[in-house]
Design a protein around this motif. Structure first.
Motif, PDB file in Angstrom:
ATOM      1  N   VAL A   1      46.897  36.099  44.712  1.00 37.95           N
ATOM      2  CA  VAL A   1      45.851  35.827  43.718  1.00 37.95           C
ATOM      3  C   VAL A   1      45.338  34.395  43.832  1.00 37.95           C
ATOM      4  O   VAL A   1      44.217  34.098  43.396  1.00 37.95           O
TER       5      VAL A   1
ATOM      6  N   THR B   1      46.209  35.623  37.586  1.00 36.86           N
ATOM      7  CA  THR B   1      45.533  36.924  37.470  1.00 36.86           C
ATOM      8  C   THR B   1      44.705  36.989  36.195  1.00 36.86           C
ATOM      9  O   THR B   1      43.551  37.433  36.195  1.00 36.86           O
TER      10      THR B   1
ATOM     11  N   GLY C   1      39.344  40.569  40.533  1.00 42.42           N
ATOM     12  CA  GLY C   1      40.607  41.303  40.589  1.00 42.42           C
ATOM     13  C   GLY C   1      41.212  41.402  41.972  1.00 42.42           C
ATOM     14  O   GLY C   1      42.263  42.045  42.152  1.00 42.42           O
TER      15      GLY C   1
ATOM     16  N   VAL D   1      45.580  40.893  44.386  1.00 39.31           N
ATOM     17  CA  VAL D   1      46.830  41.378  43.803  1.00 39.31           C
ATOM     18  C   VAL D   1      47.544  42.288  44.810  1.00 39.31           C
ATOM     19  O   VAL D   1      46.962  43.245  45.313  1.00 39.31           O
TER      20      VAL D   1
END
Length: 351
Positions: free
Chosen positions: A91, A152, A271, A274
């Motif tokens: 991230v 995140t 996003g 991850v």
């Protein structure tokens, strides 16, 4: 008539550091040996089962896939040799890209201003991980898991707050974008094969990391800290400085990867990243790094990333269901770990 005493043999054992080793012993002692054997096996396998795998264009695609993982696998390997982990590495790449993009767009500044701010902030993330680790004495798993969760949340929350969506606005029409793209996301042709500039970044980082490990005092500190922090501290190794430096190395490479992500696609999804931290660790482990620290190499991490690239693209060229990719990745991890363990046992037996 006098008798001459026979010469007395020196029974003092030779210093083991001065003993000569055979080329075979030196080869068996290399951390990346198992991964090289595995890379050859994977290459031969896909060369047989995938018709398009041996095409020149396919080689460029495999190298690109390997480089995007390899850039991060190098510092992660050094960190693992030093006995630590970084679960925030994936991230952090996205964070570096988001910072560059949003700062440049919101401040209507030259793109390079955003790139510079991103470098400083990303390095600060690395310092934070290192300082928290050395001050609290908590396991790196806990520290970097916390950083992973915080980043995140920040990636998603700040992006929606500033941009109103989960992705950044395009900065392709801003000043400095073309030159930044040339540095981080361009490509060139070699013998008719298109090569991404990330391959050069990857090779350069492997060379620098190998030089650090094998030719510098800091490299000795990394191995010493990974072998045992208390013992290393007892002989004068600056354990705290070494670990902070390793986390800053991960942050720097995350910045490089983040800029490639941004300037390749113009916009960044908040996003992304991850789960990639596990892939970086897998590449390092396949390349010969031990989970317990104190053993491994940068070259091994490069071979591990290359195996990843061959597998991810080989499955596509073989026209298999890509859902099987994680299965092959897990199988390679187990087989590589077993092979590396066997190689180490053989190397110790021949000493």
């Amino acid at each position: 008539m006098t008798a001459t005493a026979p010469p007395v043999k020196d029974e003092t054992p030779a210093d083991e550091r001065l003993l000569r080793t055979s080329p075979l012993q030196r080869l068996l002692g290399r951390p990346e040996l198992g991964s090289v054997v595995g890379a050859v096996a994977v290459f031969v396998f896909f060369a047989i089962v995938a018709d398009g795998f041996l095409r020149a264009s396919s080689f460029g695609t495999v190298l690109y896939a390997a480089s995007t993982i390899g850039i991060m696998a190098v510092p992660v390997a050094l960190l693992m040799i030093g006995g630590e982990f970084d679960l925030s590495a994936g991230v952090m790449v996205t964070s570096a890209a988001l910072i560059s993009s949003m700062f440049s767009y919101q401040m209507t500044a030259n793109v390079w201003a955003g790139v510079g701010v991103s470098l400083l902030v990303t390095l600060a993330f690395g310092v934070f991980n290192g300082v928290m680790l050395t001050r609290t004495k908590l396991p790196s798993f806990i520290i970097t898991l916390g950083t992973f969760l915080m980043l995140t949340g920040l990636n998603l929350g700040l992006t929606k707050l500033i941009s109103g969506t989960v992705s950044t606005r395009t900065i392709a029409d801003m000043e400095g974008f073309a030159s930044a793209r040339a540095l981080f996301a361009s490509q060139f042709s070699v013998g008719g094969v298109d090569i991404k500039v990330t391959v050069l970044w990857w090779f350069g980082l492997v060379a620098v990391a190998t030089w650090i490990l094998l030719r510098t005092r800091f490299g000795n500190w990394i191995f010493a800290v990974g072998g045992g922090a208390d013992a290393a501290r007892a002989v004068g190794v600056p354990v705290r400085t070494t670990k902070i430096g390793l986390y800053m190395g991960v942050a720097f490479c995350a910045w490089v990867s983040g800029q490639h992500l941004l300037f390749s696609f113009d916009v960044v999804q908040s996003g992304e990243g991850v789960g990639n931290e596990l892939i970086y660790i897998i590449a390092a482990v396949i390349g010969g790094c031990l989970i317990t620290g104190g053993y491994g190499s940068a070259i091994g991490s490069a071979v591990g990333a290359f195996i990843f690239g061959m597998t991810s693209k080989g499955i596509v060229y073989a026209e298999w269901n890509p859902d099987w990719f994680k299965f092959f990745l897990g199988a390679m991890l187990l087989l590589a770990t077993l092979l590396n363990h066997w190689v180490r046992k053989r190397a110790e037996a021949t000493r």
